[in-house]
Design a protein around this motif. Sequence first.
Motif, PDB file in Angstrom:
ATOM      1  N   THR A   1       7.272 -47.358 -14.749  1.00 46.30           N
ATOM      2  CA  THR A   1       6.358 -47.569 -15.551  1.00 46.30           C
ATOM      3  C   THR A   1       7.787 -46.637 -16.727  1.00 46.30           C
ATOM      4  OG1 THR A   1       5.147 -45.553 -15.117  1.00 46.30           O
ATOM      5  CG2 THR A   1       3.847 -47.334 -14.618  1.00 46.30           C
TER       6      THR A   1
ATOM      7  N   SER B   1       6.795 -44.553 -20.544  1.00 44.64           N
ATOM      8  CA  SER B   1       5.962 -43.422 -21.746  1.00 44.64           C
ATOM      9  C   SER B   1       6.939 -42.963 -22.446  1.00 44.64           C
ATOM     10  CB  SER B   1       5.424 -42.873 -20.844  1.00 44.64           C
ATOM     11  OG  SER B   1       5.848 -41.656 -20.042  1.00 44.64           O
TER      12      SER B   1
ATOM     13  N   ASP C   1      -1.164 -55.580 -20.208  1.00 44.93           N
ATOM     14  CA  ASP C   1      -0.673 -55.505 -18.730  1.00 44.93           C
ATOM     15  C   ASP C   1      -1.303 -54.259 -18.613  1.00 44.93           C
ATOM     16  OD1 ASP C   1       0.630 -52.679 -17.967  1.00 44.93           O
ATOM     17  OD2 ASP C   1       2.103 -52.448 -19.717  1.00 44.93           O
TER      18      ASP C   1
ATOM     19  N   PRO D   1       1.100 -44.601 -20.187  1.00 47.45           N
ATOM     20  CA  PRO D   1       2.488 -45.521 -19.598  1.00 47.45           C
ATOM     21  C   PRO D   1       1.966 -47.111 -19.443  1.00 47.45           C
ATOM     22  CG  PRO D   1       1.759 -43.552 -18.604  1.00 47.45           C
ATOM     23  CD  PRO D   1       0.237 -43.618 -19.171  1.00 47.45           C
ATOM     24  N   ARG D   2       3.596 -47.415 -19.223  1.00 51.49           N
ATOM     25  CA  ARG D   2       3.493 -48.992 -19.452  1.00 51.49           C
ATOM     26  C   ARG D   2       4.175 -49.847 -18.490  1.00 51.49           C
ATOM     27  NH1 ARG D   2       2.123 -51.402 -24.138  1.00 51.49           N
ATOM     28  NH2 ARG D   2       2.560 -53.757 -23.032  1.00 51.49           N
ATOM     29  N   ASN D   3       3.516 -50.578 -17.387  1.00 54.78           N
ATOM     30  CA  ASN D   3       4.149 -51.800 -16.247  1.00 54.78           C
ATOM     31  C   ASN D   3       5.411 -52.057 -16.888  1.00 54.78           C
ATOM     32  OD1 ASN D   3       2.389 -50.813 -14.310  1.00 54.78           O
ATOM     33  ND2 ASN D   3       1.193 -52.513 -15.114  1.00 54.78           N
TER      34      ASN D   3
ATOM     35  N   ALA E   1      -1.732 -52.067 -17.097  1.00 53.71           N
ATOM     36  CA  ALA E   1      -2.390 -50.546 -17.401  1.00 53.71           C
ATOM     37  C   ALA E   1      -2.967 -49.999 -18.146  1.00 53.71           C
ATOM     38  CB  ALA E   1      -0.657 -49.836 -17.919  1.00 53.71           C
TER      39      ALA E   1
END
Length: 285
Positions: free
Chosen positions: A252, A254, A136, A263-265, A138
């Motif tokens: 995103t 979280s 990721d 926070p992640r894509n 991110a």
Amino acid sequence: MMRPRFLLCCALLGLGPVACGPAVEPDPGVDRSDSQTVDTDHLAITVAGHAEVFPEATRLLEAQGQAVPSLEGLALTIEEPLRVGVSDPESVLGNGSLGSGGEFSVSDVFVRTVNLSLAATLEHAGFVRSSTVLFDTAFTRTRPRTDIIGARVWAVPVSFHDALTRAVGDSAIRAHTADRARTLSNAGFILGRVVDASGAPVAGARVVPDRGELSSRIYYPAADFQSARQDATSATGLFVYVHSGAAADTFTLSIEGSRSYLPRNAGAASGLGLVLTLHPGSIPP
């Protein structure tokens, strides 16, 4: 109405923070005296690891007295999953197959087209089409620059998908898709796990999209998969995001009230399940 599509196109055209020039410094090391500049436009890596049936699916099958299906010999695709969602011809980056223990190794994976994430996809009879996120952007704000080893890929049996569909409910799926779909697979979905630093599931976690209007699409299956609620994870740490059944979308995710979970894509597209593990820090447990 046009904002999600516009943002997705921008991301896939490389207009985000990962779209720097083609030449970047190599990853830091102890001795860089003989380091060479890495040209990410021509960089190819190896992606290796092993695949297995999604843990909660295994538990459910065993509780029902059913055999856990074998993955030996199944084909595996390395791809940029959200490019797949918009039918991008450059979405597929490599192909391989699973060994007797679910192991795989795919070489010559060119990472030039990776803008949000790199994933491994399984699609076979008895399983729903699903992509497990392996890398990721991110975390690094860049494309992969080194081999990915020890990756874990999850296969989602159709029977487990059906249990999740029943838990979320026909009426909820139809409402979120404007009656376009009655199953999670047809709608498009994210199957997520919230885990702690040791990899154990976290109960009581609340997953939050960066866009408030998407919050109502997140469900938390009960431990027995007979129902789903919308307040927080059960003892399984699982959550399900229900897509619209229409155009691909990105956002995103979280964890509410926790800074240790970055926070992640994420994203969703009709006909595809994205498998995502949310963990503290940048290194998977």
